[in-house]
Motif scaffolding. Structure first.
Motif, PDB file in Angstrom:
ATOM      1  N   ASP A 259      60.106   6.439  -5.702  1.00  0.00           N
ATOM      2  CA  ASP A 259      60.364   7.685  -6.304  1.00  0.00           C
ATOM      3  C   ASP A 259      60.096   7.659  -7.996  1.00  0.00           C
ATOM      4  O   ASP A 259      60.485   6.798  -8.768  1.00  0.00           O
ATOM      5  N   LEU A 260      59.510   8.867  -8.326  1.00  0.00           N
ATOM      6  CA  LEU A 260      59.161   8.895  -9.633  1.00  0.00           C
ATOM      7  C   LEU A 260      59.866  10.004 -10.536  1.00  0.00           C
ATOM      8  O   LEU A 260      59.696  10.033 -11.806  1.00  0.00           O
ATOM      9  N   GLY A 261      61.061  10.451  -9.828  1.00  0.00           N
ATOM     10  CA  GLY A 261      61.954  11.232 -10.585  1.00  0.00           C
ATOM     11  C   GLY A 261      61.577  12.610 -10.445  1.00  0.00           C
ATOM     12  O   GLY A 261      60.268  12.806 -10.608  1.00  0.00           O
ATOM     13  N   GLU A 262      62.589  13.632 -10.783  1.00  0.00           N
ATOM     14  CA  GLU A 262      62.154  14.924 -10.617  1.00  0.00           C
ATOM     15  C   GLU A 262      61.557  15.495  -9.462  1.00  0.00           C
ATOM     16  O   GLU A 262      60.642  16.281  -9.373  1.00  0.00           O
ATOM     17  N   GLY A 263      61.978  14.714  -8.315  1.00  0.00           N
ATOM     18  CA  GLY A 263      61.456  14.880  -6.907  1.00  0.00           C
ATOM     19  C   GLY A 263      60.116  14.611  -6.664  1.00  0.00           C
ATOM     20  O   GLY A 263      59.510  14.776  -5.721  1.00  0.00           O
ATOM     21  N   ARG A 264      59.461  13.849  -7.653  1.00  0.00           N
ATOM     22  CA  ARG A 264      58.005  13.378  -7.383  1.00  0.00           C
ATOM     23  C   ARG A 264      58.137  11.869  -6.666  1.00  0.00           C
ATOM     24  O   ARG A 264      58.942  11.312  -6.689  1.00  0.00           O
ATOM     25  N   LEU A 265      56.813  12.032  -6.072  1.00  0.00           N
ATOM     26  CA  LEU A 265      56.692  10.515  -5.164  1.00  0.00           C
ATOM     27  C   LEU A 265      55.423  10.061  -5.555  1.00  0.00           C
ATOM     28  O   LEU A 265      54.470  10.845  -5.568  1.00  0.00           O
ATOM     29  N   ARG A 266      55.371   8.527  -5.318  1.00  0.00           N
ATOM     30  CA  ARG A 266      53.789   7.899  -5.202  1.00  0.00           C
ATOM     31  C   ARG A 266      54.002   7.045  -3.938  1.00  0.00           C
ATOM     32  O   ARG A 266      54.846   6.387  -3.479  1.00  0.00           O
ATOM     33  N   VAL A 267      53.100   7.562  -3.236  1.00  0.00           N
ATOM     34  CA  VAL A 267      52.919   6.746  -1.662  1.00  0.00           C
ATOM     35  C   VAL A 267      51.683   6.087  -1.706  1.00  0.00           C
ATOM     36  O   VAL A 267      50.671   6.470  -2.325  1.00  0.00           O
ATOM     37  N   GLU A 268      51.639   5.087  -0.846  1.00  0.00           N
ATOM     38  CA  GLU A 268      50.677   4.191  -0.554  1.00  0.00           C
ATOM     39  C   GLU A 268      50.405   4.432   0.676  1.00  0.00           C
ATOM     40  O   GLU A 268      51.169   4.153   1.688  1.00  0.00           O
ATOM     41  N   LEU A 269      49.000   4.736   0.947  1.00  0.00           N
ATOM     42  CA  LEU A 269      48.346   4.725   2.551  1.00  0.00           C
ATOM     43  C   LEU A 269      47.346   3.631   2.531  1.00  0.00           C
ATOM     44  O   LEU A 269      46.799   3.320   1.668  1.00  0.00           O
ATOM     45  N   ARG A 270      47.173   3.098   3.896  1.00  0.00           N
ATOM     46  CA  ARG A 270      46.332   2.259   4.195  1.00  0.00           C
ATOM     47  C   ARG A 270      45.300   2.856   5.053  1.00  0.00           C
ATOM     48  O   ARG A 270      45.964   3.534   6.169  1.00  0.00           O
ATOM     49  N   THR A 271      44.245   3.008   5.202  1.00  0.00           N
ATOM     50  CA  THR A 271      43.216   3.703   6.431  1.00  0.00           C
ATOM     51  C   THR A 271      41.638   3.046   6.358  1.00  0.00           C
ATOM     52  O   THR A 271      41.229   2.407   5.258  1.00  0.00           O
ATOM     53  N   ARG A 272      41.331   3.148   7.577  1.00  0.00           N
ATOM     54  CA  ARG A 272      40.068   2.541   7.869  1.00  0.00           C
ATOM     55  C   ARG A 272      38.753   3.792   7.471  1.00  0.00           C
ATOM     56  O   ARG A 272      37.643   3.458   7.215  1.00  0.00           O
ATOM     57  N   ASP A 273      39.257   4.847   7.600  1.00  0.00           N
ATOM     58  CA  ASP A 273      38.378   6.016   7.460  1.00  0.00           C
ATOM     59  C   ASP A 273      39.046   6.982   6.609  1.00  0.00           C
ATOM     60  O   ASP A 273      40.331   7.454   6.891  1.00  0.00           O
ATOM     61  N   THR A 274      38.468   7.322   5.248  1.00  0.00           N
ATOM     62  CA  THR A 274      39.174   7.981   4.446  1.00  0.00           C
ATOM     63  C   THR A 274      38.895   9.833   4.687  1.00  0.00           C
ATOM     64  O   THR A 274      39.302  10.399   3.616  1.00  0.00           O
ATOM     65  N   ARG A 275      38.077  10.093   5.666  1.00  0.00           N
ATOM     66  CA  ARG A 275      37.886  11.148   5.674  1.00  0.00           C
ATOM     67  C   ARG A 275      39.241  12.224   5.950  1.00  0.00           C
ATOM     68  O   ARG A 275      39.453  13.223   5.421  1.00  0.00           O
ATOM     69  N   TRP A 276      40.143  11.579   7.027  1.00  0.00           N
ATOM     70  CA  TRP A 276      41.455  12.365   6.906  1.00  0.00           C
ATOM     71  C   TRP A 276      42.182  12.387   5.611  1.00  0.00           C
ATOM     72  O   TRP A 276      42.763  13.349   5.371  1.00  0.00           O
ATOM     73  N   VAL A 277      42.033  11.318   4.724  1.00  0.00           N
ATOM     74  CA  VAL A 277      42.782  11.338   3.423  1.00  0.00           C
ATOM     75  C   VAL A 277      41.931  12.387   2.644  1.00  0.00           C
ATOM     76  O   VAL A 277      42.851  13.370   2.006  1.00  0.00           O
ATOM     77  N   ARG A 278      40.754  12.618   2.547  1.00  0.00           N
ATOM     78  CA  ARG A 278      40.112  13.859   1.871  1.00  0.00           C
ATOM     79  C   ARG A 278      40.452  15.104   2.224  1.00  0.00           C
ATOM     80  O   ARG A 278      40.820  15.839   1.506  1.00  0.00           O
ATOM     81  N   ARG A 279      40.827  15.250   3.435  1.00  0.00           N
ATOM     82  CA  ARG A 279      41.294  16.583   4.180  1.00  0.00           C
ATOM     83  C   ARG A 279      42.749  16.748   3.666  1.00  0.00           C
ATOM     84  O   ARG A 279      42.866  17.960   3.344  1.00  0.00           O
ATOM     85  N   LEU A 280      43.287  15.746   3.786  1.00  0.00           N
ATOM     86  CA  LEU A 280      44.753  15.822   3.108  1.00  0.00           C
ATOM     87  C   LEU A 280      44.974  16.232   1.873  1.00  0.00           C
ATOM     88  O   LEU A 280      45.655  17.075   1.355  1.00  0.00           O
ATOM     89  N   ALA A 281      43.924  15.540   0.800  1.00  0.00           N
ATOM     90  CA  ALA A 281      43.996  15.929  -0.371  1.00  0.00           C
ATOM     91  C   ALA A 281      43.677  17.191  -0.657  1.00  0.00           C
ATOM     92  O   ALA A 281      44.291  18.038  -1.510  1.00  0.00           O
ATOM     93  N   LEU A 282      42.701  17.859   0.084  1.00  0.00           N
ATOM     94  CA  LEU A 282      42.041  19.345  -0.222  1.00  0.00           C
ATOM     95  C   LEU A 282      43.521  20.245   0.207  1.00  0.00           C
ATOM     96  O   LEU A 282      43.631  21.149  -0.320  1.00  0.00           O
ATOM     97  N   ARG A 283      44.270  19.772   1.235  1.00  0.00           N
ATOM     98  CA  ARG A 283      45.026  20.856   1.800  1.00  0.00           C
ATOM     99  C   ARG A 283      46.301  20.592   0.933  1.00  0.00           C
ATOM    100  O   ARG A 283      47.016  21.595   0.555  1.00  0.00           O
TER     101      ARG A 283
END
Length: 312
Positions: A259-283
């Protein structure tokens, strides 16, 4: 078998025996769907159980000489179950979820009716919860047919990490309900390993006229440890989310959430394939920022520039 499964069986075994005049080892093993050796191992473990009430020292006394099981000095476990409001509500909501599954709904509905009657006022809060299973009924029926008849399944399965459909043959092992999602556990002939398939991601399903053949060393997934099993070789991704992007923490398997405060979050993800993370970031657009790794952030910028160029 997981330790949680065994503990559940041990807690049910004592009242099962006490409520019957005579129970044979073979009869009890069949009732709990285990081998006689597994049941005897359970009985031997019960020798180590010590009840703290009503006396300071009250070991369970049991015997199975001659193949007949006798249990005594276990009144604390044999007492009828009493549920408080939270426990009764959680149990009823879970049962209503199971009742949505075709071919099991009638039996579960009868159990729900009996439990509501026994729980009385404790069951009222659960009546305000509506449960719906987001799975096509025909998929559930065919999965159940494959399990009941011991037949292989051929499916087209959507893999969100690669954004593609894959075809595979699966020998079904069991149905699971984890975190509100229904899964089929089975031996995947393509991967040559045990895999979990979320039912709402099955695009097509066919029951084959081929007997399922599950290797003897196939180990069921211990869902108590969680479904996501990161590998040391996975890429570590850090995302910072605005209040509008907080939904990511609820919908994706996060290693950690800060929790970063003011409703913001920092999340840590682990993945073998970053393609879905790139789509998530664009979304996410302005609702999320990739902090690490820097190379992945650069790839997302390139993806965004190519997308914008198509509008020109």
């Amino acid at each position: 078998m997981s330790s949680a499964d065994r503990l559940t069986r041990l807690l049910a075994l004592v009242p099962y025996v006490i409520s019957r005049t005579s129970v044979s080892v073979a009869e009890a093993a069949a009732a709990f769907e285990v081998t006689e050796k597994q049941l005897i191992d359970d009985l031997n473990l019960l020798w180590c159980v010590e009840l703290r009430a009503p006396d300071p020292y009250c070991p369970i006394d049991l015997s199975y000489e001659g193949g007949e099981i006798v249990v005594s000095e276990a009144e604390s476990i044999s007492r009828p179950l009493r549920l408080d409001v939270d426990e009764a509500s959680a149990l009823l909501v879970a049962l209503r979820t199971l009742a949505e599954i075709p071919e099991r709904g009638d039996a579960v509905s009868r159990v729900i009716a009996k439990l509501e009657d026994a729980a009385g006022s404790a069951a009222r809060p659960s009546s305000q919860v509506s449960v719906q299973v987001d799975v096509r009924p025909d998929v559930l029926v065919r999965v159940r047919a494959g399990l009941d008849e011991g037949r292989r399944l051929r499916m087209t399965y959507y893999v969100p990490g690669r954004d593609e459909n894959t075809d595979r043959d699966v020998d079904p092992m069991r149905l699971l309900l984890v975190d509100g999602w229904s899964y089929l556990e089975g031996w995947c002939r393509k991967a040559e390993a045990v895999r979990l398939f979320r039912l709402d991601r099955i695009v097509e399903l066919e029951v084959l006229d081929v007997a399922a053949s599950i290797p003897a060393d196939a180990e069921p997934v211990d869902v108590d440890r969680g479904l996501f099993r990161p590998s040391p070789d996975d890429i570590r991704v850090l995302l910072e989310l605005t209040p509008s992007g907080r939904w990511v923490a609820d919908h994706y398997p996060c290693e950690s959430v800060t929790d970063l405060g003011e409703g913001r979050l920092r999340v840590e993800l682990r993945t073998r394939d970053t393609r879905w993370v790139r789509r998530l970031a664009l979304r996410l657009a302005g609702d999320g920022t990739i902090i690490a790794p820097g190379g992945l952030a650069a790839e997302v910028r390139d993806d965004a520039e190519r997308a914008l160029g198509l509008y020109a």
